[in-house]
Design a protein around this motif. Structure first.
Motif, PDB file in Angstrom:
ATOM      1  N   ASP A 421     -17.816  22.014  11.816  1.00 34.67           N
ATOM      2  CA  ASP A 421     -18.894  21.488  10.924  1.00 34.67           C
ATOM      3  C   ASP A 421     -19.590  22.636  10.677  1.00 34.67           C
ATOM      4  O   ASP A 421     -20.759  23.041  10.890  1.00 34.67           O
ATOM      5  N   ASP A 422     -18.812  23.582   9.704  1.00 36.26           N
ATOM      6  CA  ASP A 422     -19.387  24.793   8.908  1.00 36.26           C
ATOM      7  C   ASP A 422     -19.976  24.185   7.820  1.00 36.26           C
ATOM      8  O   ASP A 422     -19.611  24.173   6.716  1.00 36.26           O
ATOM      9  N   LEU A 423     -21.427  23.871   7.929  1.00 35.50           N
ATOM     10  CA  LEU A 423     -22.311  23.343   6.602  1.00 35.50           C
ATOM     11  C   LEU A 423     -22.552  24.302   5.622  1.00 35.50           C
ATOM     12  O   LEU A 423     -22.945  23.603   4.575  1.00 35.50           O
ATOM     13  N   ALA A 424     -22.227  25.549   5.933  1.00 33.33           N
ATOM     14  CA  ALA A 424     -22.756  26.355   4.769  1.00 33.33           C
ATOM     15  C   ALA A 424     -21.603  26.313   3.581  1.00 33.33           C
ATOM     16  O   ALA A 424     -21.985  26.209   2.235  1.00 33.33           O
ATOM     17  N   LYS A 425     -20.390  25.883   3.946  1.00 29.68           N
ATOM     18  CA  LYS A 425     -19.321  25.990   2.750  1.00 29.68           C
ATOM     19  C   LYS A 425     -18.418  24.824   3.412  1.00 29.68           C
ATOM     20  O   LYS A 425     -17.265  24.892   3.774  1.00 29.68           O
ATOM     21  N   PRO A 426     -18.888  23.354   3.198  1.00 32.85           N
ATOM     22  CA  PRO A 426     -18.018  22.421   3.835  1.00 32.85           C
ATOM     23  C   PRO A 426     -16.801  22.200   3.006  1.00 32.85           C
ATOM     24  O   PRO A 426     -15.665  21.708   3.829  1.00 32.85           O
ATOM     25  N   GLU A 448     -14.089  18.537  -3.488  1.00 27.77           N
ATOM     26  CA  GLU A 448     -13.939  17.084  -2.737  1.00 27.77           C
ATOM     27  C   GLU A 448     -13.438  17.240  -1.405  1.00 27.77           C
ATOM     28  O   GLU A 448     -13.718  16.430  -0.528  1.00 27.77           O
ATOM     29  N   ALA A 449     -13.035  18.444  -1.000  1.00 24.50           N
ATOM     30  CA  ALA A 449     -12.825  18.829   0.441  1.00 24.50           C
ATOM     31  C   ALA A 449     -13.925  18.700   1.182  1.00 24.50           C
ATOM     32  O   ALA A 449     -13.962  18.853   2.669  1.00 24.50           O
ATOM     33  N   ALA A 450     -15.234  18.853   0.779  1.00 27.47           N
ATOM     34  CA  ALA A 450     -16.479  18.823   1.436  1.00 27.47           C
ATOM     35  C   ALA A 450     -16.720  17.332   2.160  1.00 27.47           C
ATOM     36  O   ALA A 450     -17.802  17.233   2.820  1.00 27.47           O
ATOM     37  N   ASN A 451     -16.113  16.255   1.639  1.00 26.95           N
ATOM     38  CA  ASN A 451     -16.225  14.880   2.206  1.00 26.95           C
ATOM     39  C   ASN A 451     -15.494  14.479   3.349  1.00 26.95           C
ATOM     40  O   ASN A 451     -15.472  13.144   3.583  1.00 26.95           O
ATOM     41  N   ILE A 476     -14.437  11.974  11.663  1.00 28.66           N
ATOM     42  CA  ILE A 476     -15.969  12.040  11.806  1.00 28.66           C
ATOM     43  C   ILE A 476     -16.053  11.584  13.175  1.00 28.66           C
ATOM     44  O   ILE A 476     -15.974  10.560  13.717  1.00 28.66           O
ATOM     45  N   TYR A 477     -16.133  12.646  14.187  1.00 25.01           N
ATOM     46  CA  TYR A 477     -16.207  12.605  15.755  1.00 25.01           C
ATOM     47  C   TYR A 477     -17.685  11.807  15.994  1.00 25.01           C
ATOM     48  O   TYR A 477     -17.639  10.973  16.727  1.00 25.01           O
ATOM     49  N   THR A 478     -18.775  12.246  15.667  1.00 16.62           N
ATOM     50  CA  THR A 478     -20.068  11.654  16.394  1.00 16.62           C
ATOM     51  C   THR A 478     -20.828  11.178  14.798  1.00 16.62           C
ATOM     52  O   THR A 478     -20.563  11.556  13.795  1.00 16.62           O
ATOM     53  N   PHE A 479     -21.734  10.404  14.911  1.00 18.48           N
ATOM     54  CA  PHE A 479     -22.864   9.827  14.136  1.00 18.48           C
ATOM     55  C   PHE A 479     -23.466  11.301  13.530  1.00 18.48           C
ATOM     56  O   PHE A 479     -24.026  11.251  12.412  1.00 18.48           O
ATOM     57  N   SER A 480     -23.803  12.318  14.450  1.00 19.95           N
ATOM     58  CA  SER A 480     -24.551  13.317  14.023  1.00 19.95           C
ATOM     59  C   SER A 480     -24.002  14.316  12.970  1.00 19.95           C
ATOM     60  O   SER A 480     -24.646  14.876  12.058  1.00 19.95           O
ATOM     61  N   GLU A 481     -22.773  14.203  13.271  1.00 19.97           N
ATOM     62  CA  GLU A 481     -21.666  15.137  12.125  1.00 19.97           C
ATOM     63  C   GLU A 481     -21.774  14.595  10.735  1.00 19.97           C
ATOM     64  O   GLU A 481     -22.121  15.191   9.767  1.00 19.97           O
ATOM     65  N   MET A 482     -21.858  12.959  10.947  1.00 19.30           N
ATOM     66  CA  MET A 482     -22.042  12.219   9.473  1.00 19.30           C
ATOM     67  C   MET A 482     -23.526  12.500   8.745  1.00 19.30           C
ATOM     68  O   MET A 482     -23.634  12.842   7.886  1.00 19.30           O
ATOM     69  N   THR A 483     -24.442  12.450   9.998  1.00 20.06           N
ATOM     70  CA  THR A 483     -25.880  12.588   9.366  1.00 20.06           C
ATOM     71  C   THR A 483     -25.959  14.111   8.785  1.00 20.06           C
ATOM     72  O   THR A 483     -26.844  14.128   7.588  1.00 20.06           O
ATOM     73  N   ILE A 490     -23.467  14.432   0.607  1.00 19.98           N
ATOM     74  CA  ILE A 490     -22.329  13.972   0.745  1.00 19.98           C
ATOM     75  C   ILE A 490     -22.521  12.376   1.024  1.00 19.98           C
ATOM     76  O   ILE A 490     -23.117  12.273   1.941  1.00 19.98           O
ATOM     77  N   GLU A 491     -21.906  11.462   0.107  1.00 20.26           N
ATOM     78  CA  GLU A 491     -22.329  10.113   0.386  1.00 20.26           C
ATOM     79  C   GLU A 491     -20.986   9.358   0.759  1.00 20.26           C
ATOM     80  O   GLU A 491     -21.012   8.278   1.120  1.00 20.26           O
ATOM     81  N   HIS A 492     -19.739   9.794   0.449  1.00 25.12           N
ATOM     82  CA  HIS A 492     -18.718   8.813   0.641  1.00 25.12           C
ATOM     83  C   HIS A 492     -17.740   9.714   1.667  1.00 25.12           C
ATOM     84  O   HIS A 492     -17.599  10.881   1.671  1.00 25.12           O
ATOM     85  N   PHE A 493     -17.222   8.894   2.751  1.00 26.43           N
ATOM     86  CA  PHE A 493     -16.327   9.593   3.651  1.00 26.43           C
ATOM     87  C   PHE A 493     -14.980   9.044   3.575  1.00 26.43           C
ATOM     88  O   PHE A 493     -14.611   7.936   4.240  1.00 26.43           O
ATOM     89  N   PRO A 494     -14.002   9.201   2.683  1.00 27.07           N
ATOM     90  CA  PRO A 494     -12.695   8.703   2.689  1.00 27.07           C
ATOM     91  C   PRO A 494     -11.810   9.108   3.841  1.00 27.07           C
ATOM     92  O   PRO A 494     -12.052  10.142   4.682  1.00 27.07           O
ATOM     93  N   GLN A 495     -10.911   8.007   4.245  1.00 30.02           N
ATOM     94  CA  GLN A 495     -10.070   8.290   5.459  1.00 30.02           C
ATOM     95  C   GLN A 495      -8.949   9.412   5.100  1.00 30.02           C
ATOM     96  O   GLN A 495      -8.819  10.292   5.894  1.00 30.02           O
ATOM     97  N   LEU A 496      -8.459   9.445   3.669  1.00 28.49           N
ATOM     98  CA  LEU A 496      -7.742  10.538   3.237  1.00 28.49           C
ATOM     99  C   LEU A 496      -8.160  10.940   1.861  1.00 28.49           C
ATOM    100  O   LEU A 496      -8.999  10.456   1.212  1.00 28.49           O
ATOM    101  N   LEU A 497      -7.735  12.514   1.797  1.00 28.02           N
ATOM    102  CA  LEU A 497      -7.807  13.131   0.413  1.00 28.02           C
ATOM    103  C   LEU A 497      -6.466  13.654   0.176  1.00 28.02           C
ATOM    104  O   LEU A 497      -5.758  14.295   0.595  1.00 28.02           O
ATOM    105  N   VAL A 498      -5.726  12.794  -0.911  1.00 29.21           N
ATOM    106  CA  VAL A 498      -4.636  13.249  -1.461  1.00 29.21           C
ATOM    107  C   VAL A 498      -4.731  14.167  -2.463  1.00 29.21           C
ATOM    108  O   VAL A 498      -5.453  14.076  -3.597  1.00 29.21           O
ATOM    109  N   LEU A 499      -4.244  15.347  -2.441  1.00 29.37           N
ATOM    110  CA  LEU A 499      -3.886  16.298  -3.444  1.00 29.37           C
ATOM    111  C   LEU A 499      -2.615  16.224  -4.019  1.00 29.37           C
ATOM    112  O   LEU A 499      -1.620  16.570  -3.474  1.00 29.37           O
TER     113      LEU A 499
END
Length: 505
Positions: A421-426, A448-451, A476-483, A490-499
């Motif tokens: 959870d390095d929020l400076a450069k997610p 997009e990797a910030a999501n 996403i391990y805890t609710f606080s991480e999502m918060t 960041i508004e969307h949390f995909p299960q996967l990010l395909v590059l």
């Protein structure tokens, strides 16, 4: 059950337990540093004070060390946070002695040494490499499965034979995605799937961890995804995390190798012909994280290289001596705070010998602070199977790095992820290292990797266009991480990010 003890590594808990019989609690004239090397070094490599800050040593790590030496405060118990059945198992293992095996004055010398020598704050990583903010070689495709609000991806694995991408969620569901990344099938599993065993003309077998959280309960399972095939399923595994197959004893039958991480106890063993009744234990200690089966010494017999991520952390070489026996030799060892998390054997300098690409970044135990020594490492083979670090890129919480020729220019590039959870450069939870020659790399990320929080990754030609794509899995391990991520916009949390790789276009 027939068990052949080929190589037995002493468990850290057993070594520590020996002090209850051999060590005296009388005060010595030894210094705090010498005592730390004597007592703490019996369970793992000695850990220097400057690897953590004063607060972390004082409030977290040293109290846990004290428990393992029988030092407890008033109303202070190592079992307080455990379920009763878990506590009963751990107590029988004598992980935490009921009485001190060191004098209180000697213990205080150790505490004073660490507090005096540790820095007030963590020492930051030194890195002069600029990470570019875009990767033109890939275009991003987020994938949402089953409308999950907070994905908990525990595994991604691609079956080359069928073109199926398997994705496991820690809520005990396993998904199969077709070539268009559409959901094709879903299974409910006994626990989170962490690996798959692919077999020709059969449904895969799924390795279920039992408990993602640290536990001594042996609830892990190997199950067939074919409901009509239960003969190839078995349980009683200690938090298994990796499964491989190969003919280790050269009898013409494929054997199965299983890494059981466990917690205080664990093991790596192979099943002769895949038969659970013919188990051969190679290493009997906790932390077996990943194994690769390779002929490292080029003698025609398959050896095993295994990463151990608990107690004596490092990468170990199990040399195949024939007749089902193996000899264990450490290739590289680390203090426990380094948190080894993944490795691959790959000839990265093209000299005909396998090197090691690895990550250090497991950061979920007692010292969840930024560590300057976490990151991606390359260890070069001197052609005699001695390995020397030749490249390091700091990456807090690095969880996996895979080495492939992603751009098709003939050399080996690296894709790496961080579960942190390095929020400076997610967005730097994913970094692509393009090989520019002589073990030099150009580093890039993508917005997009910030999501997501990337715990897992798979690389394969997902779209069958002749190049290697990258799939990231978010946990996403805890609710606080999502918060926290929501507060970053960041508004969307995909299960996967395909590059998807564009190199052939």
């Amino acid at each position: 059950m027939k068990i052949k003890l080929v190589i037995i590594g002493l468990l850290g808990i057993v070594v520590c337990g020996l002090f209850s019989f051999t060590s005296k609690t009388a005060t010595t004239n030894s210094t705090g540093e010498a005592l730390a090397k004597q007592y703490c070094g019996s369970c793992h490599i000695y850990t220097a004070p400057d690897l953590l800050d004063k607060k972390t040593w004082k409030e977290s790590v040293l109290p846990n060390m004290g428990w393992r030496l029988g030092i407890r405060g008033v109303n202070d118990s190592p079992y307080a946070a455990m379920e009763p059945d878990e506590a009963a198992i751990v107590e029988k293992l004598r992980v935490y002695p009921n009485s001190p095996i060191i004098s209180k004055s000697d213990w205080q010398k150790i505490v004073d040494f660490y507090i005096a020598k540790a820095p007030a704050t963590v020492i930051p990583a030194k890195n002069t490499t600029v990470v570019k903010t875009s990767i033109r070689q890939f275009f991003n495709q987020p994938v949402f499965i089953d409308n999950k609000q907070a994905p908990k991806t525990s595994m991604i694995k691609f079956n080359e034979a069928t073109g199926t991408l398997y994705v496991s969620d820690a809520i005990n569901e396993l998904y199969a995605l077709d070539k268009n990344l559409r959901l094709a099938e879903t299974w409910n599993t006994p626990s989170a799937v962490v690996d798959l065993l692919f077999e020709k003309n059969k449904e895969p077998r799924a390795l279920c961890i039992g408990s993602i959280a640290p536990s001594e309960k042996k609830e892990g399972l190997l199950i067939s995804l074919d409901s009509n095939d239960q003969k190839s399923s078995f349980g009683g595994l200690a938090r298994p995390v990796n499964i491989e197959k190969a003919d280790l004893n050269q009898d013409g039958k494929e054997d199965i190798l299983i890494c059981q991480f466990g917690n205080h106890t664990g093991k790596i063993s192979w099943l002769d012909g895949g038969d659970i009744r013919k188990e051969n234990i190679l290493v009997y200690r906790p932390g077996a994280r990943k194994a690769e089966i390779v002929d490292l010494n080029k003698d025609g017999k398959l050896d095993i290289v295994v990463m151990m991520a608990q107690a004596y952390e490092g990468i170990y070489y199990l040399e195949n001596k024939g007749d089902g026996s193996f000899k264990e030799t450490p290739l590289v060892k680390f203090p426990p705070v380094y948190g080894v998390s993944y490795f691959e054997m790959v000839d990265i300098n093209k000299d005909g010998y396998l090197d090691i690409v690895m990550t250090n970044g497991d950061n979920w135990d007692l010292s969840r602070v930024k560590k300057r020594f976490h990151g991606v490492r390359i260890l070069i083979n001197d052609k005699l199977n001695h390995f020397k670090e030749s490249f390091f890129f700091p990456m807090y919480g690095a969880s996996k790095a895979v080495a492939r020729d992603f751009d098709g220019d003939g050399d080996v590039d690296i894709a790496a992820i961080s579960f942190y959870d390095d929020l400076a450069k997610p967005e730097q939870g994913f970094i692509y290292f393009e090989n520019t020659g002589n073990l030099q790399f150009s580093a890039s990320s993508t917005p997009e990797a910030a999501n997501g929080k990337w715990l897992t990754m798979e690389v394969a030609d997902i779209d069958k266009d002749g190049d290697t794509d990258i799939v990231l899995g978010s946990f996403i391990y805890t609710f606080s991480e999502m918060t926290q991520l929501l507060m970053k916009g960041i508004e969307h949390f995909p299960q996967l990010l395909v590059l998807r790789n564009n190199k052939t276009n």
